[in-house]
Design an enzyme around this catalytic site. Structure first.
Site, PDB file in Angstrom:
ATOM      1  N   TYR A  43       3.503 -19.336  14.401  1.00 52.03           N
ATOM      2  CA  TYR A  43       5.046 -18.667  13.863  1.00 52.03           C
ATOM      3  C   TYR A  43       5.603 -18.219  15.223  1.00 52.03           C
ATOM      4  O   TYR A  43       5.907 -16.802  15.127  1.00 52.03           O
ATOM      5  CB  TYR A  43       4.783 -18.086  12.658  1.00 52.03           C
ATOM      6  CG  TYR A  43       4.579 -18.691  11.576  1.00 52.03           C
ATOM      7  CD1 TYR A  43       5.898 -19.200  10.968  1.00 52.03           C
ATOM      8  CD2 TYR A  43       3.279 -19.323  10.832  1.00 52.03           C
ATOM      9  CE1 TYR A  43       5.611 -19.908   9.823  1.00 52.03           C
ATOM     10  CE2 TYR A  43       3.142 -20.218   9.970  1.00 52.03           C
ATOM     11  CZ  TYR A  43       4.371 -20.574   9.168  1.00 52.03           C
ATOM     12  OH  TYR A  43       4.381 -21.111   8.245  1.00 52.03           O
ATOM     13  N   HIS A  45       4.159 -26.496  -2.631  1.00 53.03           N
ATOM     14  CA  HIS A  45       3.852 -27.096  -1.100  1.00 53.03           C
ATOM     15  C   HIS A  45       2.618 -28.061  -0.982  1.00 53.03           C
ATOM     16  O   HIS A  45       1.682 -27.634  -1.479  1.00 53.03           O
ATOM     17  CB  HIS A  45       3.623 -25.855  -0.348  1.00 53.03           C
ATOM     18  CG  HIS A  45       3.619 -25.904   1.300  1.00 53.03           C
ATOM     19  ND1 HIS A  45       2.325 -26.432   1.699  1.00 53.03           N
ATOM     20  CD2 HIS A  45       4.384 -25.620   2.205  1.00 53.03           C
ATOM     21  CE1 HIS A  45       2.553 -26.641   3.149  1.00 53.03           C
ATOM     22  NE2 HIS A  45       3.712 -25.984   3.419  1.00 53.03           N
ATOM     23  N   HIS A  69      10.248 -27.790   4.703  1.00 54.71           N
ATOM     24  CA  HIS A  69       9.507 -27.400   5.961  1.00 54.71           C
ATOM     25  C   HIS A  69       9.826 -28.657   6.920  1.00 54.71           C
ATOM     26  O   HIS A  69       8.992 -29.599   6.755  1.00 54.71           O
ATOM     27  CB  HIS A  69       8.032 -26.829   5.764  1.00 54.71           C
ATOM     28  CG  HIS A  69       7.844 -25.867   5.079  1.00 54.71           C
ATOM     29  ND1 HIS A  69       6.669 -25.411   4.508  1.00 54.71           N
ATOM     30  CD2 HIS A  69       8.541 -24.895   4.598  1.00 54.71           C
ATOM     31  CE1 HIS A  69       6.528 -24.208   3.895  1.00 54.71           C
ATOM     32  NE2 HIS A  69       7.937 -23.916   3.757  1.00 54.71           N
ATOM     33  N   CYS A 118       7.191 -30.528   2.862  1.00 56.75           N
ATOM     34  CA  CYS A 118       6.795 -30.061   4.016  1.00 56.75           C
ATOM     35  C   CYS A 118       6.356 -31.473   5.073  1.00 56.75           C
ATOM     36  O   CYS A 118       5.553 -31.979   4.703  1.00 56.75           O
ATOM     37  CB  CYS A 118       5.405 -29.202   3.971  1.00 56.75           C
ATOM     38  SG  CYS A 118       4.696 -28.863   5.533  1.00 56.75           S
ATOM     39  N   ASP A 148       9.233 -25.084  10.759  1.00 55.42           N
ATOM     40  CA  ASP A 148       8.047 -24.747  10.365  1.00 55.42           C
ATOM     41  C   ASP A 148       7.175 -24.916  11.512  1.00 55.42           C
ATOM     42  O   ASP A 148       7.320 -25.957  12.459  1.00 55.42           O
ATOM     43  CB  ASP A 148       7.516 -25.606   9.325  1.00 55.42           C
ATOM     44  CG  ASP A 148       6.123 -25.357   8.691  1.00 55.42           C
ATOM     45  OD1 ASP A 148       6.092 -24.090   8.632  1.00 55.42           O
ATOM     46  OD2 ASP A 148       5.680 -26.228   8.046  1.00 55.42           O
ATOM     47  N   HIS A 149       6.475 -23.797  11.900  1.00 50.73           N
ATOM     48  CA  HIS A 149       5.525 -23.851  13.108  1.00 50.73           C
ATOM     49  C   HIS A 149       6.374 -24.190  14.464  1.00 50.73           C
ATOM     50  O   HIS A 149       7.653 -24.615  14.038  1.00 50.73           O
ATOM     51  CB  HIS A 149       4.295 -24.875  12.840  1.00 50.73           C
ATOM     52  CG  HIS A 149       3.558 -24.457  11.867  1.00 50.73           C
ATOM     53  ND1 HIS A 149       2.202 -25.302  11.470  1.00 50.73           N
ATOM     54  CD2 HIS A 149       3.512 -23.540  10.820  1.00 50.73           C
ATOM     55  CE1 HIS A 149       1.640 -25.033  10.482  1.00 50.73           C
ATOM     56  NE2 HIS A 149       2.443 -23.738  10.048  1.00 50.73           N
TER      57      HIS A 149
HETATM   58  C1  DNO Z   1       1.774 -22.622   6.814  1.00 50.95           C
HETATM   59  C2  DNO Z   1       2.477 -22.490   5.298  1.00 50.95           C
HETATM   60  C3  DNO Z   1       1.591 -22.383   4.279  1.00 50.95           C
HETATM   61  C4  DNO Z   1       2.397 -22.290   3.018  1.00 50.95           C
HETATM   62  C5  DNO Z   1       1.800 -22.017   1.784  1.00 50.95           C
HETATM   63  C6  DNO Z   1       2.766 -22.101   0.674  1.00 50.95           C
HETATM   64  O1  DNO Z   1       2.062 -22.362   7.775  1.00 50.95           O
HETATM   65  O2  DNO Z   1       3.307 -23.580   5.345  1.00 50.95           O
HETATM   66  O3  DNO Z   1       0.718 -21.524   4.325  1.00 50.95           O
HETATM   67  O4  DNO Z   1       3.366 -20.888   3.358  1.00 50.95           O
HETATM   68  O5  DNO Z   1       0.858 -23.181   1.453  1.00 50.95           O
HETATM   69  O6  DNO Z   1       2.203 -21.746  -0.606  1.00 50.95           O
END
Ligand code: DNO
Length: 408
Positions: free
Chosen positions: A368, A233, A298, A271, A351-352
């Site tokens: 989240y 990531h 993500h 991501c 994501d988020h």
């Molecule tokens: C945040 C996430 C990160 C992710 C880590 C993966 O929202 O995308 O905390 O889980 O960096 O190791």
């Protein structure tokens, strides 16, 4: 693309029953309760998997199998930590779970200065204010060297913020930054954070890369034997922070990592939000360049500001062209399918999300919320459906043209 959802386990205030109503079919989770460095026991993995499956899902990605800070610092005899990590991998593989997301960010994982910044039409979002981060570094931690890390106007704004801030404002800032401290439920105050930072003294970009390479050399061959897919990531934000080097921030870094140990087991979590926070990163171009190595996505968006601040935008708003990015991912899936690759499908998660409507009352993990992420998933699903239809229509048109040509 496989619609997935990050679920924090039985303590998550969003139940698997709630997640089922979002339409997602894959679960992304981890054994968050196990301290970093310890083995994930096979029976605990099996129990979590059974819970996920009983609710009608598959456990599609582990996020994360965390890397102990001592490995990142290359501190002392690491043989037990590496052995434990490999044992956790073997236990996961034995339960049929093979895609592992992890990061190599020193000390702090994702970092924000505001966890509930107002959004113009209502709701809140996560925000990174460069002046506030500079204020924390310079005036709350007394890290004078941070003057070299920020432009002069940001330092002036940091001074102004600090002078007019109350004790509560400062405590709130520290709490927001600490929310990204991985691994546990404990949070640092300024003194403990300073103490943790001293452990990284002398570790620069080159040495952190060397430590990362050692990790890859210890882990990736085992992953390959187990048929696993590791996907790193990117750093969030993709820049050095608190004087700590960040080495997974742009295309050059990604190329270095994939090259450090060249293996199908060494891949990338694309991501969009993390990479998108740095103006040098063209996220769809990065996706196209490393497409064959993407094992997980993500999807989220950020809106950047001139001073290095950014905030999280709605999934289809913000600076990254999400439609173009999804088109790149769908093209990669089509390429894999055409070669008969059984692992053609890319799992993604919204994501988020903004905290919307009555999200705040649920008090979930920052970033989240249920409704905000469900909105994001619905929008992304629409884009995927539209582009997939276009892809299909284009294929049919080509087949039709070929038929006409043979008839003529
Ligand atoms: C945040 C996430 C990160 C992710 C880590 C993966 O929202 O995308 O905390 O889980 O960096 O190791």
């Amino acid at each position: 693309m496989r619609e997935s959802w990050r679920w924090y386990g039985p303590l998550d205030r969003i139940s698997l029953g709630d997640v089922a109503q979002t339409g997602a079919s894959g679960i992304v989770t981890a054994l968050h309760e196990i301290p970093y460095g310890e083995v994930w026991p096979r029976d605990t993995i099996a129990k979590r998997k059974a819970d996920v499956m009983a609710a009608g899902f598959d456990w599609v990605v582990v996020e994360s199998l965390p890397i102990h800070e001592r490995i990142k610092r290359n501190d002392g005899d690491l043989s037990e930590l590496f052995a434990n990590y490999r044992q956790s991998m073997a236990n996961l593989a034995a339960e049929g779970i093979s895609t592992i997301c992890y990061n190599f960010m020193p000390l702090l994982d994702w970092t924000r200065t505001d966890l509930a910044a107002p959004v113009s039409r209502g709701g809140t979002c996560l925000r990174f204010s460069a002046p506030k981060m500079a204020a924390l570094e310079l005036f709350m931690l007394g890290r004078g060297a941070a003057r070299d890390d920020y432009p002069a106007d940001v330092i002036t704004a940091a001074e102004l913020w600090f002078q007019s801030s109350s004790d509560d404002d400062r405590a709130g800032l520290m709490q927001s930054v600490m929310a990204g401290l991985p691994g546990a439920y404990e949070r640092y105050d300024a003194d403990r954070l300073k103490a943790a930072l001293t452990l990284y003294e002398g570790i620069d970009r080159a040495s952190l890369r060397a430590h990362y390479k050692r990790f890859l050399q210890e882990i990736i061959p085992a992953a390959e034997d187990l048929g696993m897919r590791f996907c790193v990531h990117p750093d969030d934000p993709p820049r050095d922070i608190l004087g700590l080097p960040r080495i997974v921030s742009n295309a050059e870094d990604i190329a270095w990592i994939l090259d450090a140990v060249d293996s199908p087991a060494n891949g990338l979590t694309l991501c969009a939000g993390s990479l998108g926070a740095n103006p040098v990163n063209d996220v769809p171009a990065i996706a196209r360049r490393f497409a064959s190595k993407i094992r997980f996505a993500h999807l989220r968006n950020v809106r950047k500001e001139a001073d290095g601040s950014f905030e999280e935008a709605a999934h289809l708003a913000g600076d990254t062209d999400m439609v173009d990015l999804i088109a790149a991912l769908l093209a990669e899936q089509a390429r894999r399918q055409a070669t008969g690759d059984p692992e053609w499908e890319i799992p993604f998660r919204p994501d988020h999300g903004h905290e919307l409507l009555d999200d705040a009352a649920r008090n979930t993990h920052p970033g989240y919320p249920l409704i905000g992420r469900m909105r994001g998933l619905a929008e992304l699903r629409g884009v995927i459906a539209g582009l997939s239809y276009g892809q299909k229509a284009a294929t049919e048109a080509t087949v039709g043209d070929e038929k006409l040509a043979t008839m003529a």
